[in-house]
Design an enzyme around this catalytic site. Structure first.
Site, PDB file in Angstrom:
ATOM      1  N   HIS A   1      -2.323  -4.896   2.107  1.00 41.22           N
ATOM      2  CA  HIS A   1      -3.653  -4.707   2.683  1.00 41.22           C
ATOM      3  C   HIS A   1      -3.663  -4.524   4.195  1.00 41.22           C
ATOM      4  O   HIS A   1      -4.647  -4.050   4.745  1.00 41.22           O
ATOM      5  CB  HIS A   1      -4.527  -5.914   2.299  1.00 41.22           C
ATOM      6  CG  HIS A   1      -5.982  -5.801   2.589  1.00 41.22           C
ATOM      7  ND1 HIS A   1      -6.733  -4.695   2.274  1.00 41.22           N
ATOM      8  CD2 HIS A   1      -6.853  -6.684   3.171  1.00 41.22           C
ATOM      9  CE1 HIS A   1      -7.988  -4.904   2.624  1.00 41.22           C
ATOM     10  NE2 HIS A   1      -8.083  -6.095   3.176  1.00 41.22           N
TER      11      HIS A   1
ATOM     12  N   ASP B   1       0.830  -1.211   0.000  1.00 44.59           N
ATOM     13  CA  ASP B   1       0.000   0.000   0.000  1.00 44.59           C
ATOM     14  C   ASP B   1       0.865   1.262   0.000  1.00 44.59           C
ATOM     15  O   ASP B   1       1.818   1.369   0.772  1.00 44.59           O
ATOM     16  CB  ASP B   1      -0.895   0.029   1.237  1.00 44.59           C
ATOM     17  CG  ASP B   1      -1.747  -1.226   1.383  1.00 44.59           C
ATOM     18  OD1 ASP B   1      -1.239  -2.324   1.112  1.00 44.59           O
ATOM     19  OD2 ASP B   1      -2.913  -1.094   1.788  1.00 44.59           O
TER      20      ASP B   1
ATOM     21  N   HIS C   1      -1.005   4.518  -0.460  1.00 43.67           N
ATOM     22  CA  HIS C   1      -2.004   5.393   0.175  1.00 43.67           C
ATOM     23  C   HIS C   1      -1.672   6.881   0.085  1.00 43.67           C
ATOM     24  O   HIS C   1      -1.693   7.609   1.077  1.00 43.67           O
ATOM     25  CB  HIS C   1      -2.220   4.991   1.627  1.00 43.67           C
ATOM     26  CG  HIS C   1      -3.169   3.830   1.791  1.00 43.67           C
ATOM     27  ND1 HIS C   1      -4.402   3.776   1.171  1.00 43.67           N
ATOM     28  CD2 HIS C   1      -3.047   2.668   2.494  1.00 43.67           C
ATOM     29  CE1 HIS C   1      -5.004   2.652   1.483  1.00 43.67           C
ATOM     30  NE2 HIS C   1      -4.205   1.949   2.268  1.00 43.67           N
TER      31      HIS C   1
ATOM     32  N   HIS D   1      -3.545  -8.433  -3.679  1.00 38.22           N
ATOM     33  CA  HIS D   1      -3.619  -7.396  -2.654  1.00 38.22           C
ATOM     34  C   HIS D   1      -4.062  -7.926  -1.291  1.00 38.22           C
ATOM     35  O   HIS D   1      -3.418  -7.643  -0.265  1.00 38.22           O
ATOM     36  CB  HIS D   1      -4.556  -6.264  -3.086  1.00 38.22           C
ATOM     37  CG  HIS D   1      -4.632  -5.173  -2.053  1.00 38.22           C
ATOM     38  ND1 HIS D   1      -3.608  -4.281  -1.836  1.00 38.22           N
ATOM     39  CD2 HIS D   1      -5.602  -4.852  -1.144  1.00 38.22           C
ATOM     40  CE1 HIS D   1      -3.930  -3.458  -0.859  1.00 38.22           C
ATOM     41  NE2 HIS D   1      -5.135  -3.780  -0.426  1.00 38.22           N
TER      42      HIS D   1
ATOM     43  N   ASP E   1      -3.863  -0.340  -3.593  1.00 34.57           N
ATOM     44  CA  ASP E   1      -4.068   0.714  -2.596  1.00 34.57           C
ATOM     45  C   ASP E   1      -3.064   1.846  -2.788  1.00 34.57           C
ATOM     46  O   ASP E   1      -2.380   2.271  -1.848  1.00 34.57           O
ATOM     47  CB  ASP E   1      -3.999   0.152  -1.174  1.00 34.57           C
ATOM     48  CG  ASP E   1      -5.312  -0.501  -0.754  1.00 34.57           C
ATOM     49  OD1 ASP E   1      -6.150  -0.757  -1.639  1.00 34.57           O
ATOM     50  OD2 ASP E   1      -5.499  -0.756   0.447  1.00 34.57           O
TER      51      ASP E   1
ATOM     52  N   ARG F   1     -13.619  -6.932   8.515  1.00 35.94           N
ATOM     53  CA  ARG F   1     -13.583  -5.742   7.640  1.00 35.94           C
ATOM     54  C   ARG F   1     -14.899  -5.574   6.880  1.00 35.94           C
ATOM     55  O   ARG F   1     -15.180  -4.496   6.346  1.00 35.94           O
ATOM     56  CB  ARG F   1     -12.460  -5.872   6.625  1.00 35.94           C
ATOM     57  CG  ARG F   1     -11.041  -5.798   7.169  1.00 35.94           C
ATOM     58  CD  ARG F   1     -10.084  -5.933   6.014  1.00 35.94           C
ATOM     59  NE  ARG F   1      -8.689  -6.074   6.353  1.00 35.94           N
ATOM     60  CZ  ARG F   1      -7.772  -5.102   6.286  1.00 35.94           C
ATOM     61  NH1 ARG F   1      -8.138  -3.893   5.912  1.00 35.94           N
ATOM     62  NH2 ARG F   1      -6.513  -5.333   6.582  1.00 35.94           N
TER      63      ARG F   1
ATOM     64  N   ASN G   1      -8.181  -2.932  -2.814  1.00 31.55           N
ATOM     65  CA  ASN G   1      -9.573  -2.669  -2.458  1.00 31.55           C
ATOM     66  C   ASN G   1      -9.889  -1.176  -2.466  1.00 31.55           C
ATOM     67  O   ASN G   1     -11.057  -0.778  -2.514  1.00 31.55           O
ATOM     68  CB  ASN G   1      -9.906  -3.271  -1.092  1.00 31.55           C
ATOM     69  CG  ASN G   1      -9.127  -2.648   0.042  1.00 31.55           C
ATOM     70  OD1 ASN G   1      -7.897  -2.676   0.037  1.00 31.55           O
ATOM     71  ND2 ASN G   1      -9.816  -2.084   1.021  1.00 31.55           N
ATOM     72  N   HIS G   2      -8.848  -0.321  -2.449  1.00 28.48           N
ATOM     73  CA  HIS G   2      -9.084   1.124  -2.516  1.00 28.48           C
ATOM     74  C   HIS G   2      -9.107   1.651  -3.946  1.00 28.48           C
ATOM     75  O   HIS G   2      -9.361   2.845  -4.142  1.00 28.48           O
ATOM     76  CB  HIS G   2      -8.042   1.874  -1.690  1.00 28.48           C
ATOM     77  CG  HIS G   2      -8.356   1.886  -0.230  1.00 28.48           C
ATOM     78  ND1 HIS G   2      -9.067   2.894   0.389  1.00 28.48           N
ATOM     79  CD2 HIS G   2      -8.081   0.976   0.741  1.00 28.48           C
ATOM     80  CE1 HIS G   2      -9.203   2.628   1.672  1.00 28.48           C
ATOM     81  NE2 HIS G   2      -8.608   1.473   1.926  1.00 28.48           N
TER      82      HIS G   2
ATOM     83  N   ASP H   1      -6.162   7.072  -1.651  1.00 26.67           N
ATOM     84  CA  ASP H   1      -6.931   7.239  -0.412  1.00 26.67           C
ATOM     85  C   ASP H   1      -6.023   7.457   0.792  1.00 26.67           C
ATOM     86  O   ASP H   1      -4.880   7.006   0.835  1.00 26.67           O
ATOM     87  CB  ASP H   1      -7.869   6.049  -0.136  1.00 26.67           C
ATOM     88  CG  ASP H   1      -9.126   6.084  -0.977  1.00 26.67           C
ATOM     89  OD1 ASP H   1      -9.513   7.176  -1.424  1.00 26.67           O
ATOM     90  OD2 ASP H   1      -9.722   5.010  -1.221  1.00 26.67           O
ATOM     91  N   ARG H   2      -6.586   8.160   1.778  1.00 24.94           N
ATOM     92  CA  ARG H   2      -5.988   8.416   3.087  1.00 24.94           C
ATOM     93  C   ARG H   2      -4.868   9.452   3.046  1.00 24.94           C
ATOM     94  O   ARG H   2      -4.889  10.419   3.785  1.00 24.94           O
ATOM     95  CB  ARG H   2      -5.508   7.116   3.736  1.00 24.94           C
ATOM     96  CG  ARG H   2      -6.644   6.149   4.030  1.00 24.94           C
ATOM     97  CD  ARG H   2      -6.140   4.894   4.717  1.00 24.94           C
ATOM     98  NE  ARG H   2      -7.244   3.979   4.999  1.00 24.94           N
ATOM     99  CZ  ARG H   2      -7.096   2.709   5.342  1.00 24.94           C
ATOM    100  NH1 ARG H   2      -5.875   2.193   5.450  1.00 24.94           N
ATOM    101  NH2 ARG H   2      -8.154   1.958   5.568  1.00 24.94           N
TER     102      ARG H   2
END
Length: 390
Positions: A337, A148, A150, A259, A177, A310, A209-210, A180-181
């Site tokens: 992940h 990730d 991010h 992932h 990923d 989750r 998943n993002h 995001d964030r």
């Protein structure tokens, strides 16, 4: 009324109303002249033009084709000092380097250039035949697997500084990923997409998943896009690009990188991954197997399959991993992940996690897993950790 009187009345009416009729006809003709129609169409908002083209587009056409960058945007400002990409020109090494420097200095890529990058990225990803990418490492070639990111642009550049610049001599696989964030999801995603388009045999990107609409709306990427560009179609085009990302990558027929993790699908195998649909905005929620691959987590201790807290995917035990590896003649799986303090680690036999978004405040290191060919039929895994750049 005699004929003479009727003739006089007609003449009177013509003198009174004919000039106005002629003016109306001329006005209508002027309004619908071809050049006037073209100008009127150009005044329609960008979103409406794109919506019209989208309604006429065939399902097999790229979504990016709904944007005509040569007419939909104004010329770049004269004082613009960032990277340039002319209509019809392909991205190259120089463009990628200028893009990286521009982003490093806080620059914003103009909409017209961002669309050109995404159009080329879409076409590049459409060339990938299935949801499972297969890479054969040549002798003395290695591949760095990153977890990730991010939206942590400084840390992404730090990986390149520490492990080598991506290109023909250094292979990278980014395991989802990307967005995001973090504060710079646009920069991270656009730079990696540009690298993939320029070096399609050396830079690879798995879906996480993002890379999905629901997560982007919830965790920041959509907000970042709207604050920077205020363009809803741009979000749709990013989703199309995300839907074209492969679900997993198989390296030298021995190491599977995905992932999240494994699935509870009966006798889950590599062919199941190859058959996962891609494109047309396909979302993880549309396919149970894709959802499992992007959301599942391994158990540190335990066997079998359990519900994942989750809300997506499963928790899978070491026996599930062993069965999958045996069925598919694999050495191990590498997944991401999960935020782990060590940066990269072995969760249970045959299952490794790598996470590349370090956080000093939480005491979390970033990790990179490097895969090396050997004289045997197995690859050697080498872990590397680094701290967050603030």
């Amino acid at each position: 009324m005699n004929l003479q009187s009727m003739s006089g009345l007609a003449s009177s009416l013509q003198e009174k109303y004919l000039p106005d009729c002629r003016k109306t006809i001329v006005a209508v003709q002027e309004k619908f002249r071809p050049e006037k129609c073209k100008k009127s169409f150009e005044n329609i908002t960008f979103q409406n033009k794109v919506a019209l083209r989208r309604s006429l587009k065939t399902s097999s056409s790229p979504l990016g084709s709904c944007v005509n960058t040569s007419v939909d945007f104004k010329p770049l400002p004269e004082d613009y000092g960032g990277p340039r990409l002319m209509e019809g020109n392909k991205m190259d090494e120089d463009f990628v380097e200028n893009l990286r420097l521009w982003y490093s200095n806080g620059g914003v890529l103009p909409s017209v250039l961002l669309y050109r990058v995404l159009q080329q990225a879409e076409l590049s990803l459409r060339k990938i035949p299935t949801s499972l990418v297969e890479i054969q490492l040549e002798e003395e070639k290695i591949i760095h697997v990153c977890g990730d990111i991010h939206g942590q642009y400084k840390d992404l550049l730090n990986i390149f500084f520490l492990k080598g610049e991506p290109g023909r001599d250094v292979l990278y696989l980014f395991n989802g990923d990307i967005v995001d964030r973090g504060p710079a999801s646009i920069q991270c995603m656009v730079l990696l997409l540009a690298l993939q388009a320029v070096y399609p045999d050396h830079v690879f990107i798995n879906r996480g998943n993002h890379e999905a609409a629901s997560m982007n709306i919830k965790d920041g990427f959509y907000k970042e896009l709207m604050e920077t560009y205020n363009d809803n179609f741009l979000f749709d085009l990013f989703q199309e690009v995300f839907s074209l990302l492969p679900a997993a990558t198989l390296i030298s027929d021995k190491v599977l990188v995905l992932h999240g993790g494994l699935s509870s699908v009966h006798d889950f195998n590599l062919e199941d991954i190859r058959r996962i649909p891609r494109g047309n905005g396909f979302q993880p929620d549309d396919n149970d197997l894709l959802c499992d691959i992007l959301w599942s987590d391994p158990m540190v201790i335990g066997t079998g399959v359990e519900e994942n807290k989750r809300g997506g995917g499963i928790m899978f035990g070491s026996d599930v991993t062993a069965g999958f590896l045996n069925r598919n003649n694999l050495q191990c799986i590498v997944r991401s992940h999960t935020e782990i303090h060590e940066g990269c680690t072995c969760i249970h036999p045959g299952c490794y996690t790598v996470f590349s978004a370090p956080n000093k405040q939480k005491g979390i290191l970033g990790g990179v897993l490097t895969l090396h060919p050997t004289d045997t039929d197995k690859l050697r895994l080498e872990g590397f950790v680094f701290q967050q750049i603030l």
